[in-house]
Design a protein around this motif. Structure first.
Motif, PDB file in Angstrom:
ATOM      1  N   VAL A 195       0.716  -1.196   0.443  1.00  0.00           N
ATOM      2  CA  VAL A 195       0.258  -0.331   0.256  1.00  0.00           C
ATOM      3  C   VAL A 195       1.106   1.071  -0.168  1.00  0.00           C
ATOM      4  O   VAL A 195       1.759   1.558   0.697  1.00  0.00           O
ATOM      5  CB  VAL A 195      -0.979   0.313   1.162  1.00  0.00           C
ATOM      6  CG1 VAL A 195      -1.587   1.606   1.443  1.00  0.00           C
ATOM      7  CG2 VAL A 195      -1.768  -1.263   1.308  1.00  0.00           C
ATOM      8  N   HIS A 196       0.148   2.319  -1.346  1.00  0.00           N
ATOM      9  CA  HIS A 196       1.244   3.780  -0.886  1.00  0.00           C
ATOM     10  C   HIS A 196       0.832   4.388  -0.115  1.00  0.00           C
ATOM     11  O   HIS A 196      -0.344   5.104  -0.631  1.00  0.00           O
ATOM     12  CB  HIS A 196       1.963   4.282  -2.273  1.00  0.00           C
ATOM     13  CG  HIS A 196       2.215   3.136  -3.210  1.00  0.00           C
ATOM     14  ND1 HIS A 196       3.446   2.597  -3.189  1.00  0.00           N
ATOM     15  CD2 HIS A 196       0.914   2.629  -4.280  1.00  0.00           C
ATOM     16  CE1 HIS A 196       2.956   1.809  -4.451  1.00  0.00           C
ATOM     17  NE2 HIS A 196       2.376   1.499  -5.214  1.00  0.00           N
ATOM     18  N   GLU A 197       1.328   4.444   1.312  1.00  0.00           N
ATOM     19  CA  GLU A 197       1.135   5.458   2.566  1.00  0.00           C
ATOM     20  C   GLU A 197       0.988   7.135   1.761  1.00  0.00           C
ATOM     21  O   GLU A 197       1.806   7.391   1.487  1.00  0.00           O
ATOM     22  CB  GLU A 197       1.693   5.476   3.275  1.00  0.00           C
ATOM     23  CG  GLU A 197       1.857   3.806   4.018  1.00  0.00           C
ATOM     24  CD  GLU A 197       2.383   4.297   5.603  1.00  0.00           C
ATOM     25  OE1 GLU A 197       1.337   4.489   6.274  1.00  0.00           O
ATOM     26  OE2 GLU A 197       3.527   4.230   5.836  1.00  0.00           O
ATOM     27  N   GLY A 198      -0.417   7.414   1.902  1.00  0.00           N
ATOM     28  CA  GLY A 198      -0.123   8.721   1.647  1.00  0.00           C
ATOM     29  C   GLY A 198      -0.950   9.400   0.196  1.00  0.00           C
ATOM     30  O   GLY A 198      -0.501  10.658   0.224  1.00  0.00           O
ATOM     31  N   THR A 199      -0.794   8.877  -0.341  1.00  0.00           N
ATOM     32  CA  THR A 199      -1.705   8.839  -1.596  1.00  0.00           C
ATOM     33  C   THR A 199      -3.185   9.131  -2.482  1.00  0.00           C
ATOM     34  O   THR A 199      -3.501   8.833  -2.856  1.00  0.00           O
ATOM     35  CB  THR A 199      -1.575   7.990  -2.669  1.00  0.00           C
ATOM     36  OG1 THR A 199      -2.370   6.076  -2.177  1.00  0.00           O
ATOM     37  CG2 THR A 199       0.400   6.794  -3.105  1.00  0.00           C
ATOM     38  N   GLY A 200      -4.034   8.533  -0.744  1.00  0.00           N
ATOM     39  CA  GLY A 200      -5.102   9.138  -0.694  1.00  0.00           C
ATOM     40  C   GLY A 200      -5.589  10.507  -0.702  1.00  0.00           C
ATOM     41  O   GLY A 200      -4.589  11.602   0.139  1.00  0.00           O
ATOM     42  N   ASP A 201      -6.585  11.023  -1.358  1.00  0.00           N
ATOM     43  CA  ASP A 201      -7.059  12.539  -0.839  1.00  0.00           C
ATOM     44  C   ASP A 201      -8.248  11.872   0.338  1.00  0.00           C
ATOM     45  O   ASP A 201      -9.205  11.691   0.406  1.00  0.00           O
ATOM     46  CB  ASP A 201      -8.479  12.765  -2.541  1.00  0.00           C
ATOM     47  CG  ASP A 201      -8.524  13.701  -2.122  1.00  0.00           C
ATOM     48  OD1 ASP A 201      -8.708  14.495  -0.962  1.00  0.00           O
ATOM     49  OD2 ASP A 201      -8.903  14.303  -2.931  1.00  0.00           O
ATOM     50  N   PRO A 202      -7.863  12.893   1.537  1.00  0.00           N
ATOM     51  CA  PRO A 202      -8.751  13.398   2.586  1.00  0.00           C
ATOM     52  C   PRO A 202     -10.300  13.734   2.510  1.00  0.00           C
ATOM     53  O   PRO A 202     -11.006  13.532   2.800  1.00  0.00           O
ATOM     54  CB  PRO A 202      -7.841  13.971   3.104  1.00  0.00           C
ATOM     55  CG  PRO A 202      -6.714  14.071   2.326  1.00  0.00           C
ATOM     56  CD  PRO A 202      -6.790  13.880   1.513  1.00  0.00           C
ATOM     57  N   ALA A 203     -10.584  14.174   0.810  1.00  0.00           N
ATOM     58  CA  ALA A 203     -11.957  14.751   0.966  1.00  0.00           C
ATOM     59  C   ALA A 203     -12.617  13.761   1.117  1.00  0.00           C
ATOM     60  O   ALA A 203     -13.735  13.764   0.767  1.00  0.00           O
ATOM     61  CB  ALA A 203     -11.425  15.124  -0.486  1.00  0.00           C
ATOM     62  N   THR A 204     -12.419  12.033   0.748  1.00  0.00           N
ATOM     63  CA  THR A 204     -13.043  11.466   0.757  1.00  0.00           C
ATOM     64  C   THR A 204     -13.673  10.422   1.988  1.00  0.00           C
ATOM     65  O   THR A 204     -14.114  10.111   2.739  1.00  0.00           O
ATOM     66  CB  THR A 204     -12.456  10.076   0.257  1.00  0.00           C
ATOM     67  OG1 THR A 204     -10.840   9.076   0.599  1.00  0.00           O
ATOM     68  CG2 THR A 204     -11.569   9.464  -1.221  1.00  0.00           C
ATOM     69  N   GLY A 205     -12.924  11.464   3.279  1.00  0.00           N
ATOM     70  CA  GLY A 205     -13.431  11.488   4.794  1.00  0.00           C
ATOM     71  C   GLY A 205     -12.825  10.352   5.162  1.00  0.00           C
ATOM     72  O   GLY A 205     -12.323  10.118   6.414  1.00  0.00           O
ATOM     73  N   LEU A 206     -12.029   9.353   4.229  1.00  0.00           N
ATOM     74  CA  LEU A 206     -10.730   8.298   4.873  1.00  0.00           C
ATOM     75  C   LEU A 206      -9.584   9.382   4.910  1.00  0.00           C
ATOM     76  O   LEU A 206      -9.010   9.796   3.526  1.00  0.00           O
ATOM     77  CB  LEU A 206     -10.141   7.777   4.207  1.00  0.00           C
ATOM     78  CG  LEU A 206      -9.719   6.562   4.730  1.00  0.00           C
ATOM     79  CD1 LEU A 206     -10.481   5.780   5.970  1.00  0.00           C
ATOM     80  CD2 LEU A 206      -9.621   5.186   3.535  1.00  0.00           C
ATOM     81  N   ARG A 207      -8.572   9.534   6.883  1.00  0.00           N
ATOM     82  CA  ARG A 207      -7.696  11.008   6.601  1.00  0.00           C
ATOM     83  C   ARG A 207      -6.254   9.509   5.860  1.00  0.00           C
ATOM     84  O   ARG A 207      -5.472  10.526   5.560  1.00  0.00           O
ATOM     85  CB  ARG A 207      -7.376  11.148   7.572  1.00  0.00           C
ATOM     86  CG  ARG A 207      -8.571  12.428   8.175  1.00  0.00           C
ATOM     87  CD  ARG A 207      -8.437  12.374   9.748  1.00  0.00           C
ATOM     88  NE  ARG A 207      -9.122  12.058  10.499  1.00  0.00           N
ATOM     89  CZ  ARG A 207      -9.320  11.357  11.311  1.00  0.00           C
ATOM     90  NH1 ARG A 207     -10.787  11.641  10.730  1.00  0.00           N
ATOM     91  NH2 ARG A 207      -9.759  10.557  11.851  1.00  0.00           N
ATOM     92  N   SER A 208      -6.172   8.275   6.194  1.00  0.00           N
ATOM     93  CA  SER A 208      -5.119   7.321   5.911  1.00  0.00           C
ATOM     94  C   SER A 208      -5.924   6.240   5.695  1.00  0.00           C
ATOM     95  O   SER A 208      -6.351   5.747   5.983  1.00  0.00           O
ATOM     96  CB  SER A 208      -3.745   7.389   7.076  1.00  0.00           C
ATOM     97  OG  SER A 208      -4.472   6.824   7.974  1.00  0.00           O
ATOM     98  N   GLY A 209      -4.861   5.254   5.248  1.00  0.00           N
ATOM     99  CA  GLY A 209      -4.773   3.674   4.959  1.00  0.00           C
ATOM    100  C   GLY A 209      -5.662   4.085   3.963  1.00  0.00           C
ATOM    101  O   GLY A 209      -6.452   4.756   3.165  1.00  0.00           O
TER     102      GLY A 209
END
Length: 224
Positions: A195-209
């Protein structure tokens, strides 16, 4: 940068289809909200203990049916004995739309309108979590599996139906991606080596993971 580079739809193997960016941002936020509610009960999210004594590095919560290695039950006998949350009708409709997107409304084997998933396994990956190569074969139905990704991008390893080893193909599943495997690929080996940490968008409501939601048809009618 990645948003500027088109990611094409890809049939990785016959019946195994990757559709990038299928979920809208609002759908992703709604799914994160639903998963957060399921994670606190009636059966809370947990690290699954395997029969050999090992513990999976992903955390899992189920709806519809509770998955224990390697069977399903209506009650979470390995957690708190409670009955899991009901599988909501809106997820059935989401699964049907996903199948239609991947295969068309009428494929050689499945009519999207008849697809009726009755369970979902929701896995949460932190940056250290992995999932070894395995087959989804605890169901008594061979209906396709619908997989949705939210949050951090992962490396998804798509194998073959005969062995955990090569040949396999590594692809990246990003937030909002759809992956469906059915037909000749229903029992392919697959896993998540990274899993590539920190690649998600916090706008999804998921801050990490990373959240991965897999909808399945168990083919079951009573607890087993």
């Amino acid at each position: 940068m990645s948003a500027l580079i088109p990611r094409p739809r890809l049939e990785v193997a016959p019946g195994a289809v990757h559709v990038p960016g299928w979920l809208t941002p609002q759908q992703q936020r709604d799914l994160v909200t639903a998963c957060r509610a399921w994670a606190v009960g009636p059966v809370p999210i947990r690290y699954t203990r395997l029969p050999n004594g090992g513990v999976m590095s992903v955390r899992t919560v189920c709806v519809g049916w509770h998955w224990l290695p390697y069977r399903y039950s209506r009650t979470a006998d390995d957690v708190n004995g409670a009955r899991v949350a009901e599988f909501p009708r809106w997820m059935v409709e989401l699964g049907r739309r996903a199948l239609a997107e991947a295969y068309g409304n009428e494929s050689a084997e499945w009519a999207a309108a008849d697809y009726t998933p009755d369970t979902a396994l929701i896995n949460f990956y932190d940056g250290a979590a992995k999932l070894g190569m395995h087959q989804d074969k605890d169901e008594k139905s061979s209906a396709p599996v619908v997989s949705l990704s939210i949050g951090d991008t992962c490396v998804f390893r798509v194998g073959n139906t005969a062995t955990r080893t090569r040949p396999y193909t590594d692809i990246e599943l990003a937030s909002g991606d759809l992956f469906v495997f059915g037909g000749p690929s229903r029992y392919l080996y697959h896993g998540v080596p990274r899993v590539h940490e920190g690649t998600g968008d916090p706008a999804t409501g998921l801050r990490s993971g990373r959240l991965n939601i897999t909808m399945r048809v168990t083919g079951l009618h009573d607890a087993s």
